[in-house]
Design an enzyme around this catalytic site. Structure first.
Site, PDB file in Angstrom:
ATOM      1  N   ASN B 202     -29.212 -54.328 -67.561  1.00  0.00           N
ATOM      2  CA  ASN B 202     -29.322 -55.716 -67.100  1.00  0.00           C
ATOM      3  C   ASN B 202     -30.443 -55.907 -66.084  1.00  0.00           C
ATOM      4  O   ASN B 202     -30.522 -56.937 -65.428  1.00  0.00           O
ATOM      5  CB  ASN B 202     -27.975 -56.195 -66.550  1.00  0.00           C
ATOM      6  CG  ASN B 202     -27.500 -55.368 -65.370  1.00  0.00           C
ATOM      7  OD1 ASN B 202     -28.197 -54.446 -64.942  1.00  0.00           O
ATOM      8  ND2 ASN B 202     -26.337 -55.685 -64.850  1.00  0.00           N
ATOM      9  N   HIS B 234     -34.748 -57.601 -60.376  1.00  0.00           N
ATOM     10  CA  HIS B 234     -33.393 -57.045 -60.293  1.00  0.00           C
ATOM     11  C   HIS B 234     -33.442 -55.586 -60.714  1.00  0.00           C
ATOM     12  O   HIS B 234     -33.689 -55.286 -61.881  1.00  0.00           O
ATOM     13  CB  HIS B 234     -32.450 -57.831 -61.219  1.00  0.00           C
ATOM     14  CG  HIS B 234     -31.059 -57.254 -61.298  1.00  0.00           C
ATOM     15  ND1 HIS B 234     -30.313 -57.234 -62.442  1.00  0.00           N
ATOM     16  CD2 HIS B 234     -30.287 -56.673 -60.363  1.00  0.00           C
ATOM     17  CE1 HIS B 234     -29.139 -56.670 -62.216  1.00  0.00           C
ATOM     18  NE2 HIS B 234     -29.095 -56.307 -60.957  1.00  0.00           N
ATOM     19  N   ASN B 325     -24.780 -53.299 -54.596  1.00  0.00           N
ATOM     20  CA  ASN B 325     -23.949 -52.093 -54.794  1.00  0.00           C
ATOM     21  C   ASN B 325     -24.111 -51.210 -53.562  1.00  0.00           C
ATOM     22  O   ASN B 325     -24.992 -50.341 -53.549  1.00  0.00           O
ATOM     23  CB  ASN B 325     -24.419 -51.279 -56.005  1.00  0.00           C
ATOM     24  CG  ASN B 325     -23.991 -51.866 -57.330  1.00  0.00           C
ATOM     25  OD1 ASN B 325     -23.255 -52.843 -57.385  1.00  0.00           O
ATOM     26  ND2 ASN B 325     -24.444 -51.264 -58.408  1.00  0.00           N
ATOM     27  N   MET B 376     -30.549 -64.289 -69.235  1.00  0.00           N
ATOM     28  CA  MET B 376     -31.933 -64.589 -69.600  1.00  0.00           C
ATOM     29  C   MET B 376     -32.149 -66.067 -69.920  1.00  0.00           C
ATOM     30  O   MET B 376     -33.225 -66.594 -69.723  1.00  0.00           O
ATOM     31  CB  MET B 376     -32.303 -63.799 -70.855  1.00  0.00           C
ATOM     32  CG  MET B 376     -32.410 -62.339 -70.621  1.00  0.00           C
ATOM     33  SD  MET B 376     -32.986 -61.520 -72.105  1.00  0.00           S
ATOM     34  CE  MET B 376     -31.585 -61.671 -73.182  1.00  0.00           C
ATOM     35  N   HIS B 399     -22.370 -61.807 -57.422  1.00  0.00           N
ATOM     36  CA  HIS B 399     -23.718 -61.248 -57.583  1.00  0.00           C
ATOM     37  C   HIS B 399     -24.386 -61.678 -58.878  1.00  0.00           C
ATOM     38  O   HIS B 399     -25.565 -61.442 -59.076  1.00  0.00           O
ATOM     39  CB  HIS B 399     -23.696 -59.722 -57.474  1.00  0.00           C
ATOM     40  CG  HIS B 399     -23.339 -59.006 -58.748  1.00  0.00           C
ATOM     41  ND1 HIS B 399     -22.210 -59.274 -59.477  1.00  0.00           N
ATOM     42  CD2 HIS B 399     -23.978 -58.026 -59.419  1.00  0.00           C
ATOM     43  CE1 HIS B 399     -22.164 -58.487 -60.529  1.00  0.00           C
ATOM     44  NE2 HIS B 399     -23.222 -57.718 -60.533  1.00  0.00           N
ATOM     45  N   GLY B 400     -23.636 -62.274 -59.780  1.00  0.00           N
ATOM     46  CA  GLY B 400     -24.239 -62.662 -61.052  1.00  0.00           C
ATOM     47  C   GLY B 400     -23.258 -63.491 -61.850  1.00  0.00           C
ATOM     48  O   GLY B 400     -22.262 -63.987 -61.302  1.00  0.00           O
TER      49      GLY B 400
END
Lengths: 145, 476
Positions: B202, B234, B325, B376, B399-400
């Site tokens: 990712n 990222h 992380n 994306m 975070h996403g």
């Protein structure tokens, strides 16, 4: 079952995980199951044929077969990373807590192998090495990709 | 996950009461639909974390929570060393200090469109991405040691970045107390040729445009206006972090019984913070954090070089660089008492609210930029730490988007070629060495990031500042 090779009795399979991917090998012996788990790992990286031009030897040591499977897959991941290779042939010998393995492969060719992912490490998630009632072994875990 | 099995505290807060070996409750943030969409294993993993020694207040899950290994992804847990607290290699994960950096370009969408294709091709050529790619930088042993101690500051000293970037990177670009001597030879070997590489999975580099503004004052403070173009990266600590994660996971799992730690899942492998093994892991993990900070600084430098080719007068400034992380020692007030806690964030972003002393002065009034990677196709968000972030989850946010389906399911549903073509039709140019990798990362494989960030805002974890839409995406 997830994607697997097309042989009648599947030698390996991928199984789903929310974020990553599970790999599992089967075989008449625990060694064969380990070899096929490594094939499943390679199949997560590339669907192309991998030619065995060079052989690498690895050794692992762990207190039980499940830790040994994670060590084995991590050894394959490590050799892929530091050598920039993919492997297609695997040979495993286990004696007590010690595994000796041979990996046959070739340098990554991005155009031909079109590698889909770069495994980071084998995990203890869904980790299981077991012999079924039919005597056949399975060995698998989730791999962080 | 069945919401009726949880105690509903409010519309965005769900609690699992402690039972069995749980020392604290598990608290999951999200609206009812997000909770319903979470795998039951998130529930199990959050409860497992709640059993670990020295855990403080609760085991938290962010609104993008999904099934991880050991900890759920989106998991936050703080441990007190004075109370037998642990440090967990599984709680940090394999990609130590994986994170996001966003850089302003000073350009507008209308500047990019005429050269969008050339920029995509050039970035794809210049940014080493995917399996088998190596960076232009090879580190010998003394340089590796310096990098592991110096982080982004090391990169700046070597000319792969700018000194003005450092205040906009967590820890000022350098994690203190890193111990390269605790990093194995194998981990170092795995990193020798990986500096300045993006990786795969990712991880991405995107050229993005500001598509929507939610908080005008915060957007202005972050230097963002509608149609402004930014570059976002990222990635993490690459092979070094992966190797450290794998090695300590095994060592901690095997050593746990002797330390009196009962692991409900081997992947929760941990050691007492105040132990030789715990301290050794902390030293190695901090070195990996520096590796990630250096890596993103170098990638930012390459991005600058590419963009300067198209726009010679471009001035790219780092908006912020934040990891998701990590385990960090932070002072938090719990029950009226200030305690130094080891806060694990596994797929969760630090979210410091306005006034926090560790923020650079020019961001302090607004709060820390919280960088949220989407998919994306759907876009990303920049949020800001809220007044309430601290009380809600030790100053943490999502975070996403979080995956909605496995890679395997995504592969079955989409063809990578079609995903690339469909996105091109929407003005989003994807470049990747692997069409299969693109299919695995298809936008539809992710949850609705808009819903996740709205839930994070309503839960008081962070507040939305802008939404970004992708123009170019380089995937590993």
């Amino acid at each position: 079952m997830a994607s697997a090779n097309s042989m009648a009795a599947a030698a390996w399979e991928h199984f789903p995980h929310d974020a990553d991917l599970g790999v599992r090998g089967f075989g008449e012996t625990v060694e064969a199951a380990f070899e096929n788990a490594a094939r499943a790992l390679t199949a997560a990286v590339t669907e192309a044929d991998v030619v065995s031009r060079e052989t690498i030897e690895v050794t692992c040591d762990a207190p039980d077969l499940e830790y040994l499977l994670v060590d084995w897959l991590n050894a394959v991941i490590y050799e892929m990373a530091v050598r920039g290779m993919v492997f297609g042939r695997f040979s495993v010998r286990i004696r007590g807590s010690r595994l000796t393995g041979q990996l046959g492969g070739e340098p990554v060719d991005v155009a031909r192998h079109a590698p889909a992912c770069e495994p980071k490490g084998a995990t203890y998630t869904a980790l299981r090495v077991a012999q079924g009632a039919d005597g056949r072994w399975s060995a698998g875990c989730v791999v962080d990709v | 996950m069945d919401p009726t099995a949880l105690t509903r505290i409010d519309d965005m807060t769900w609690q699992v009461e402690p039972s069995g070996a749980m020392r604290v409750p598990a608290i999951i943030y999200g609206d009812e639909e997000l909770i319903r969409g979470m795998d039951d294993k998130v529930h199990l993993q959050a409860c497992n974390v709640a059993t670990l020694p020295g855990i403080v207040r609760a085991s938290y899950v962010m609104p993008d929570g999904h099934w991880g290994y050991g900890f759920p992804i989106g998991g936050v847990a703080a441990f007190d060393p004075a109370d037998g607290g642990v440090i967990s290699a599984g709680g940090v994960g394999f990609d130590i200090s994986c994170g996001v950096r966003t850089m302003r370009t000073g350009l507008s969408v209308k500047d990019i469109l005429p050269v969008q294709t050339s920029i995509a091709d050039s970035l794809f050529t210049q940014i080493p991405a995917g399996v088998g790619s190596t960076g232009a930088i090879t580190l010998d042993a003394p340089e590796m040691d310096q990098m592991l101690r110096g982080g982004a500051r090391w990169a700046v000293d070597r000319g792969w970045g700018e000194a003005r970037d450092l205040p906009r990177i967590e820890e000022g670009g350098r994690m203190p107390d890193a111990r390269p001597d605790c990093v194995s030879e194998q981990a170092v070997k795995r990193q020798r040729r990986e500096m300045g590489t993006l990786g795969s999975g990712n991880h991405y580099l995107e050229v993005q445009a500001v598509a929507e503004i939610f908080d005008a004052a915060a957007a202005a403070a972050f230097g963002l206006a509608e149609d402004d173009v930014v570059v976002t990266i990222h990635c993490g600590s690459r092979g070094l972090g992966h190797q450290i994660g794998s090695e300590f996971l095994k060592e901690m799992a095997l050593a746990a019984p002797a330390a009196g730690i009962v692991l409900p899942d081997r992947e929760l492998a941990c050691a007492p913070i105040r132990s030789e093994l715990g301290e050794r892991y902390l030293g190695a993990m901090r070195a990996a954090i520096n590796c990630a900070l250096a890596n993103r600084e170098i990638l930012g430098h390459i991005a600058r070089r590419v963009m300067r080719h198209f726009f010679p007068d471009i001035d790219m400034e780092v908006l912020f660089d934040v990891s998701h992380n990590t385990c960090k020692v932070e002072a938090h007030v719990v029950d009226g008492r200030r305690r130094d806690l080891f806060v694990h964030r596994k797929g969760a972003t630090r979210s410091l609210g306005p006034g926090h002393p560790s923020l650079p002065p020019d961001l302090r009034a607004i709060g820390q930029p919280v960088l949220i990677g989407g998919s994306m196709g759907t876009g990303s968000y920049i949020m800001a730490g809220s007044e309430t972030s601290e009380a809600r989850a030790f100053a943490s946010a999502c975070h996403g988007a979080g995956r909605a389906m496995s890679r395997h399911a995504a592969l079955k549903r989409w063809s990578g070629r079609k995903v690339v073509d469909d996105l091109a039709g929407q003005g989003i140019l994807i470049r990747s060495p692997s069409t299969r990798g693109v299919a695995e990362e298809a936008p539809g494989a992710y949850k609705d990031v808009g819903r996740v960030v709205a839930a994070a805002e309503w839960a008081g974890l962070a507040r939305r500042v802008v939404r970004l839409r992708p123009l170019v995406c380089i995937k590993g």
